[in-house]
Design an enzyme around this catalytic site. Structure first.
Site, PDB file in Angstrom:
ATOM      1  CD  GLU A 493      11.865  -2.328   9.647  1.00 53.87           C
ATOM      2  OE1 GLU A 493      12.471  -1.951  10.645  1.00 53.87           O
ATOM      3  OE2 GLU A 493      12.371  -2.970   8.728  1.00 53.87           O
TER       4      GLU A 493
HETATM    5  C1  LIG Z   1       5.746   1.657   1.540  1.00 53.38           C
HETATM    6  C2  LIG Z   1       5.369   0.611   2.527  1.00 53.38           C
HETATM    7  C3  LIG Z   1       6.105  -0.562   2.600  1.00 53.38           C
HETATM    8  C4  LIG Z   1       5.705  -1.586   3.467  1.00 53.38           C
HETATM    9  N1  LIG Z   1       6.349  -2.806   3.431  1.00 53.38           N
HETATM   10  C5  LIG Z   1       5.797  -3.853   4.116  1.00 53.38           C
HETATM   11  C6  LIG Z   1       6.288  -5.183   3.933  1.00 53.38           C
HETATM   12  O1  LIG Z   1       7.238  -5.429   3.194  1.00 53.38           O
HETATM   13  N2  LIG Z   1       5.678  -6.180   4.601  1.00 53.38           N
HETATM   14  C7  LIG Z   1       4.632  -5.964   5.444  1.00 53.38           C
HETATM   15  O2  LIG Z   1       4.107  -6.915   6.004  1.00 53.38           O
HETATM   16  N3  LIG Z   1       4.158  -4.715   5.650  1.00 53.38           N
HETATM   17  C8  LIG Z   1       4.704  -3.664   4.999  1.00 53.38           C
HETATM   18  N4  LIG Z   1       4.209  -2.387   5.187  1.00 53.38           N
HETATM   19  C9  LIG Z   1       3.147  -2.175   6.138  1.00 53.38           C
HETATM   20  C10 LIG Z   1       3.558  -1.303   7.312  1.00 53.38           C
HETATM   21  O3  LIG Z   1       4.293  -2.026   8.245  1.00 53.38           O
HETATM   22  C11 LIG Z   1       2.227  -0.751   7.859  1.00 53.38           C
HETATM   23  O4  LIG Z   1       1.846   0.268   6.962  1.00 53.38           O
HETATM   24  C12 LIG Z   1       2.344  -0.217   9.226  1.00 53.38           C
HETATM   25  O5  LIG Z   1       2.419  -1.283  10.108  1.00 53.38           O
HETATM   26  C13 LIG Z   1       1.144   0.653   9.610  1.00 53.38           C
HETATM   27  O6  LIG Z   1      -0.074   0.085   9.266  1.00 53.38           O
HETATM   28  P1  LIG Z   1      -1.169   0.979   8.477  1.00 53.38           P
HETATM   29  O7  LIG Z   1      -0.480   1.670   7.379  1.00 53.38           O
HETATM   30  O8  LIG Z   1      -2.308   0.119   8.170  1.00 53.38           O
HETATM   31  O9  LIG Z   1      -1.581   2.089   9.544  1.00 53.38           O
HETATM   32  P2  LIG Z   1      -2.659   1.937  10.705  1.00 53.38           P
HETATM   33  O10 LIG Z   1      -2.407   0.700  11.471  1.00 53.38           O
HETATM   34  O11 LIG Z   1      -4.007   2.166  10.146  1.00 53.38           O
HETATM   35  O12 LIG Z   1      -2.255   3.148  11.645  1.00 53.38           O
HETATM   36  C14 LIG Z   1      -2.670   4.486  11.387  1.00 53.38           C
HETATM   37  C15 LIG Z   1      -2.112   5.389  12.466  1.00 53.38           C
HETATM   38  O13 LIG Z   1      -2.576   4.972  13.750  1.00 53.38           O
HETATM   39  C16 LIG Z   1      -1.482   4.869  14.642  1.00 53.38           C
HETATM   40  N5  LIG Z   1      -1.756   3.808  15.607  1.00 53.38           N
HETATM   41  C17 LIG Z   1      -2.187   2.555  15.364  1.00 53.38           C
HETATM   42  N6  LIG Z   1      -2.322   1.891  16.531  1.00 53.38           N
HETATM   43  C18 LIG Z   1      -1.953   2.752  17.518  1.00 53.38           C
HETATM   44  C19 LIG Z   1      -1.874   2.684  18.940  1.00 53.38           C
HETATM   45  N7  LIG Z   1      -2.197   1.593  19.610  1.00 53.38           N
HETATM   46  N8  LIG Z   1      -1.484   3.778  19.605  1.00 53.38           N
HETATM   47  C20 LIG Z   1      -1.164   4.902  18.952  1.00 53.38           C
HETATM   48  N9  LIG Z   1      -1.216   5.021  17.621  1.00 53.38           N
HETATM   49  C21 LIG Z   1      -1.599   3.970  16.922  1.00 53.38           C
HETATM   50  C22 LIG Z   1      -0.293   4.522  13.755  1.00 53.38           C
HETATM   51  O14 LIG Z   1       0.904   4.926  14.399  1.00 53.38           O
HETATM   52  C23 LIG Z   1      -0.592   5.365  12.529  1.00 53.38           C
HETATM   53  O15 LIG Z   1      -0.125   6.652  12.751  1.00 53.38           O
HETATM   54  C24 LIG Z   1       4.613  -1.364   4.330  1.00 53.38           C
HETATM   55  C25 LIG Z   1       3.924  -0.161   4.290  1.00 53.38           C
HETATM   56  C26 LIG Z   1       4.272   0.813   3.397  1.00 53.38           C
HETATM   57  C27 LIG Z   1       3.469   2.062   3.358  1.00 53.38           C
END
Ligand SMILES: Cc1cc2nc3c(=O)[nH]c(=O)nc-3n(C[C@H](O)[C@H](O)[C@H](O)COP(=O)(O)OP(=O)(O)OC[C@H]3O[C@@H](n4cnc5c(N)ncnc54)[C@H](O)[C@@H]3O)c2cc1C
Length: 817
Positions: A493
């Site tokens: 989220e």
């Molecule tokens: C257990 C679990 C359940 C989930 N459930 C759902 C679901 O039901 N439906 C769904 O659609 N998604 C779901 N997600 C996805 C979740 O919303 C994403 O994991 C989340 O949005 C982060 O994306 P990412 O993991 O690819 O990290 P990335 O986008 O690769 O980010 C990596 C890091 O970079 C940082 N970052 C990225 N952009 C910026 C910025 N502009 N400035 C500063 N920092 C930044 C982030 O804060 C993070 O620390 C789930 C994820 C997990 C792990």
């Protein structure tokens, strides 16, 4: 008039008019009198010219604000449609007061305390209590690696999946507070149960249908979702698009195809999603993808934009069912995909009219779920930590002392307790705002970030206190799984780094600021006289706002907050905290404006600065929640140490963040000016005293009303066959036995008995008639409980895999029978 008198009068008038934010006309009259009294004709003429420009809007526009508008238009970066929709989403509430620099405390205190209805309370005391009792976290996470089938069935049958669905559609129609209370209670028992209930009630098919669904979609799906006949999930994230969710590569193409034997206008959708909670067991997939209409079959644009559809997972071509293993949390989570899957257009949520409106729909619905889900589950986790870590710290002794009374442990324990108070206060106030009809875009981001971070800090503190007991996993470890799961809440989220550095201040500065959005709209969305008038009004008010906040921040600084506003009806013992917060709000509002003025669009990329600005805003919100809770609960003096520790800690943190912003401010002369204004007498906020920390720890080291209030709404098992149930019993027994233990200690010290290793000290004391027979029974029971509590689990070489498989089979036979 002497020059000195003239200057003094001008300065006094400036401070009075600015402090009280008087209209320009008042400034003009006051300075007019001074100018006339100087009898200096050139000065009077110059004043008259300036006064005319400032007071006659036509002149002001021609000579000043139209030029500012032209520059502003040049430097204001363009916003994409998705950015605009994200900024516009939701509503502002108390955050706008904080951003004004002058929070109206009376308004906050007048907000009624959120309350559960009798029906909601009965659900918590009945089915929720029952569900908690059915969940054994070790069995779920280690043996089943899922909720057992009978638990799933109970969740569906009792309506847990339809808490946000109105009764008219067969749902529970619960308030946000009740929804939060249910998730919180479940979180104190089983993460997997809490998440499985939380997700269908958060942003997903039900919420989207309620807001945007067609009548037909609502009448078909909502009753099915409410009764658990459909398990929903919502799939936005893909391997290429995580935090930058608007850039999803998943796509659909509008086309004709054959559906149920008939030629149908539909779309061929290709997607590859991951991390989707409940995905592996979902029957209804909420799917976000970009929709294109190259043949203009819908008659309009080719690139329609993000679209949300509901896809039954038994549709041919839908690949779903595989699982991820998110840190042993075992709630259902996994990838799904499809290639050129044909689906009719009426699967789009809201029908074809809503093609391309998916991002607006998602952003519009994000706030309510974000305000509840993770702030609530984190609070539940910390309530359990508070109660059980406090109990353990009293039961476990080292160096002949309960470890909770050793200062190092006390420090961590007191922090957990105070965090728990702040978190519950924030949970209730934020959920309460949703019940007031708000969709708190910025406040939900603050709650999400800070509650999950406080949960991370608290679980680390608890692990430190528990030592090896927290580390060795097994049925007797009630903290290890929570510790493992903590990063999940941090990541989902809106991952926390992004939430802190991009969203809280970034969205707050535009949405909550009284004038910035008006200026931006005038510059980018309006033209001609309309734009000039709107910009002139917003910009001149903005200038007045900055001057007022600068003067207030400085005056509150030199008077060490003594003049800062307080509520008329607030608790006398909290008055200085209201003052401190009002002072910090004025400083924050001034600093926010100067940062935007000094760095302009570059501030968006200066995430270290905007993250700290977000921290200050967040501390102001968390303090507000904390003070409001104390007032709402009837100013219970016993809880005051928690409020004191927490508010001191947060004012100190806010001050630290401001200091860091100023130290790193890229324009040095501005930084100096800001520091003189905000901290004219230096930095006066101090961290909380050790004595307060001790008071907080004491509240959870003893049974009593304060401990019960702090952990109210959590599940406390009654059975001594349960790891936390026996801990509660051991806690009570330990305290009850302390006088007996004291007798034994004294007897040993005085040489009345000489214990040897392996000896039952109680029996020896009884033999020597140092304690009564009843005391011996009481002491021996306490020892049995204590030994059970400090026990950690051990396993055979194969970690009992063979035995587990056998037990699981036996259990399923028993249940089937
Ligand atoms: C257990 C679990 C359940 C989930 N459930 C759902 C679901 O039901 N439906 C769904 O659609 N998604 C779901 N997600 C996805 C979740 O919303 C994403 O994991 C989340 O949005 C982060 O994306 P990412 O993991 O690819 O990290 P990335 O986008 O690769 O980010 C990596 C890091 O970079 C940082 N970052 C990225 N952009 C910026 C910025 N502009 N400035 C500063 N920092 C930044 C982030 O804060 C993070 O620390 C789930 C994820 C997990 C792990």
């Amino acid at each position: 008039m002497l020059i000195l008198e003239f200057v003094t009068a001008a300065v006094v008038v400036f401070f009075i008019c600015a402090y009280f934010r008087l209209p320009v006309l008042w400034w003009t009259l006051a300075y007019g009198v001074i100018a006339v009294l100087t009898e200096n004709v050139p000065l009077i003429v110059a004043f008259a010219v300036i006064a005319a420009v400032l007071n006659i809007s036509f002149l002001r526009r021609i000579l000043v604000t139209n030029h500012v508008l032209a520059v502003y238009r040049r430097i204001l970066p363009d916003m994409s449609q998705t950015e605009k929709e994200a900024i516009d989403a939701g509503t502002v509430w108390w955050d706008a007061d904080l951003f004004s620099g002058k929070p109206d405390w009376d308004k906050l205190l007048a907000v009624p305390q959120p309350k559960l209805s009798a029906e909601e309370q009965a659900f918590l005391d009945g089915p929720v209590e029952e569900l908690c009792a059915m969940c054994n976290d070790w069995e779920i996470t280690h043996e089943h690696q899922d909720l057992p089938p009978h638990v799933w069935q109970f969740i569906k049958d009792k309506g847990f999946l339809g808490m946000i669905i109105p009764k008219s559609y067969g749902g529970m129609g619960f308030s946000a507070l009740a929804h939060s209370a249910v998730v919180m209670k479940l979180s104190t028992r089983s993460g997997a149960a809490a998440i499985s209930v939380m997700v269908p009630n958060s942003l997903g098919p039900a919420e989207l249908l309620l807001h945007y669904g067609t009548g037909q979609q609502k009448t078909y799906y909502l009753p099915r979702l409410a009764k658990g006949q459909e398990i929903p999930c919502f799939a936005l994230t893909s391997p290429e698009a995580g935090s930058d969710a608007a850039s999803i590569p998943d796509y659909g193409v509008v086309c004709k195809g054959v559906w149920q034997g008939k030629e149908t206008l539909g779309m061929r959708v290709t997607w590859d999603k991951r991390y989707i909670t409940l995905g592996p067991v979902a029957t209804l997939l909420g799917l976000a993808f970009k929709l294109y209409d190259p043949d203009k079959l819908l008659g309009g644009k080719e690139d329609l934009g993000i679209t949300c559809a509901l896809v039954p997972t038994n549709t041919p071509g839908v690949n779903i069912g595989r699982r991820h293993l998110p840190l042993n949390a075992v709630f259902q989570n996994g990838p799904n995909s499809g290639k050129d899957v044909f689906m009719p257009l009426d699967w789009i949520i809201g029908g074809a009219d809503y093609a391309g409106k998916g991002w607006m729909m998602l952003m519009g619905c994000l706030a309510a779920g974000r305000a509840i889900s993770l702030p609530t589950s984190s609070t539940g986790g910390v309530k359990a930590l508070t109660r059980f870590t406090g109990a353990y710290a009293r039961v476990r002794s080292q160096f002949k002392t309960p470890i909770g009374k050793l200062e190092g442990v006390e420090e961590a324990l007191g922090r957990i307790a105070a965090n728990c108070y702040v978190m519950d206060a924030t949970r209730v106030m934020t959920a309460g705002s949703v019940d007031l009809g708000e969709k708190p875009a910025v406040l939900s981001a603050i709650a999400k970030y800070h509650m999950t971070e406080r949960a991370r800090q608290s679980v680390n503190d608890a692990m430190d206190i528990l030592g090896g007991k927290g580390i060795c996993l097994g049925p007797n470890n009630w903290v290890g799984r929570g510790y493992q799961m903590t990063p999940i809440a941090i990541t989902v989220e809106g991952a926390n780094i992004l939430t802190r550095t991009l969203i809280i201040f970034g969205q707050g500065a535009i949405r909550c600021h009284p004038y910035v959005l008006r200026e931006m709209r005038a510059a980018k969305e309006m033209s001609g006289v309309e734009a000039a008038r709107e910009f002139d009004d917003a910009f001149t008010s903005h200038v007045g706002h900055v001057i007022a906040n600068a003067v207030r921040a400085w005056i509150h600084g030199i008077t060490t907050s003594r003049l800062a506003p307080t509520p008329r009806s607030g608790a006398p013992e909290l008055m200085h905290y209201y003052r401190f917060t009002s002072r910090l709000a004025a400083a924050f509002a001034f600093l926010a404006d100067m940062s935007m003025a000094g760095m302009g669009g570059a501030l968006k990329r200066k995430e270290k600065i905007s993250g700290r600005l977000g921290d200050v805003l967040s501390m102001l919100y968390l303090i507000s929640c904390t003070l409001k809770r104390y007032e709402d609960q009837g100013r219970i003096k016993e809880d005051l140490p928690l409020v004191r520790w927490a508010v001191r800690d947060m004012t100190y943190h806010a001050q630290h963040a401001i200091d860091q912003i100023l130290s790193n401010f890229p324009i040095k002369w501005m930084a100096t000016l800001l520091r003189w204004t905000i901290f004219p007498l230096g930095m006066s906020f101090r961290p909380p005293l050790d004595a307060r920390n001790r008071d907080c720890a004491q509240l959870v080291l003893s049974p009593g009303a304060a401990r019960d209030r702090l952990t109210a709404g959590m599940y406390v098992p009654k059975s001594e066959s349960d790891a936390t149930g026996i801990l509660e019993a051991a806690f009570q027994a330990t305290i009850a036995c302390e006088p007996i233990d004291e007798k034994l200690r004294k007897a040993v010290k005085k040489g009345k008995m000489t214990p040897r290793p392996g000896m039952d000290l109680g029996s020896l004391a009884r033999e020597k008639d140092l304690i009564t027979a009843e005391e011996l029974v009481q002491w021996q029971r306490k020892e049995v409980l204590r030994k059970a509590v400090i026990k950690v689990d051990d396993f055979p070489q194969d970690f009992g895999r063979a035995e587990i498989a056998e037990q699981a089979q036996t259990r399923s036979f028993v249940r089937a029978a």
